[in-house]
Write a protein that holds these residues in place. Sequence first.
Motif, PDB file in Angstrom:
ATOM      1  N   LEU A  86      12.031  37.755 -13.158  1.00  0.00           N
ATOM      2  CA  LEU A  86      11.163  36.661 -12.721  1.00  0.00           C
ATOM      3  C   LEU A  86      10.396  37.044 -11.459  1.00  0.00           C
ATOM      4  O   LEU A  86       9.204  36.735 -11.338  1.00  0.00           O
ATOM      5  N   ALA A 127       7.552  39.130 -12.498  1.00  0.00           N
ATOM      6  CA  ALA A 127       6.532  38.339 -13.204  1.00  0.00           C
ATOM      7  C   ALA A 127       5.692  37.517 -12.232  1.00  0.00           C
ATOM      8  O   ALA A 127       4.499  37.313 -12.465  1.00  0.00           O
ATOM      9  N   LEU A 128       6.300  37.055 -11.142  1.00  0.00           N
ATOM     10  CA  LEU A 128       5.558  36.261 -10.172  1.00  0.00           C
ATOM     11  C   LEU A 128       4.743  37.113  -9.210  1.00  0.00           C
ATOM     12  O   LEU A 128       3.756  36.659  -8.650  1.00  0.00           O
ATOM     13  N   ASP A 188       1.525  38.044 -17.597  1.00  0.00           N
ATOM     14  CA  ASP A 188       0.721  36.876 -17.965  1.00  0.00           C
ATOM     15  C   ASP A 188       0.442  36.782 -19.459  1.00  0.00           C
ATOM     16  O   ASP A 188       0.117  35.710 -19.958  1.00  0.00           O
ATOM     17  N   GLY A 231       3.540  33.201 -19.790  1.00  0.00           N
ATOM     18  CA  GLY A 231       2.596  33.695 -18.793  1.00  0.00           C
ATOM     19  C   GLY A 231       1.804  32.612 -18.098  1.00  0.00           C
ATOM     20  O   GLY A 231       1.479  32.738 -16.918  1.00  0.00           O
ATOM     21  N   PHE A 249       3.634  31.507 -15.037  1.00  0.00           N
ATOM     22  CA  PHE A 249       3.534  32.456 -13.929  1.00  0.00           C
ATOM     23  C   PHE A 249       2.189  32.318 -13.227  1.00  0.00           C
ATOM     24  O   PHE A 249       2.112  32.313 -11.991  1.00  0.00           O
ATOM     25  N   ARG A 250       1.113  32.189 -13.988  1.00  0.00           N
ATOM     26  CA  ARG A 250      -0.231  32.024 -13.407  1.00  0.00           C
ATOM     27  C   ARG A 250      -0.308  30.726 -12.605  1.00  0.00           C
ATOM     28  O   ARG A 250      -0.882  30.693 -11.513  1.00  0.00           O
ATOM     29  N   ARG A 275       1.558  31.111  -9.265  1.00  0.00           N
ATOM     30  CA  ARG A 275       0.786  31.914  -8.316  1.00  0.00           C
ATOM     31  C   ARG A 275      -0.424  31.145  -7.782  1.00  0.00           C
ATOM     32  O   ARG A 275      -0.724  31.186  -6.587  1.00  0.00           O
TER      33      ARG A 275
END
Length: 95
Positions: free
Chosen positions: A13, A16-17, A23, A28, A31-32, A35
Amino acid sequence: MTNVEVELDCQVLVNALRSPEADLAWEGILFREIRTFAQLNFNRINFSFAPRACNHLAHALAAFGARRQIIQEVWSEDLPNDVNVRSASNLAGPG
């Protein structure tokens, strides 16, 4: 709060971040969104890995809060024993 450090016990994780590489995975979009939220609301945010053994205090606080069933509370008394013991051992460091 403008500078935030988020410690997670899942290295996948954290990766991914930190990077847009994940993404294209089915999750994904989450995650986007995380962010984007972070960029809009904080000057600096860092996602880092902390081993699961480091989160005993967070677990104790969450369990205490779940037992309280109060929406908002100002905590003016001493720490509960289960939280106080974990807090002291957390400050002492690994050992």
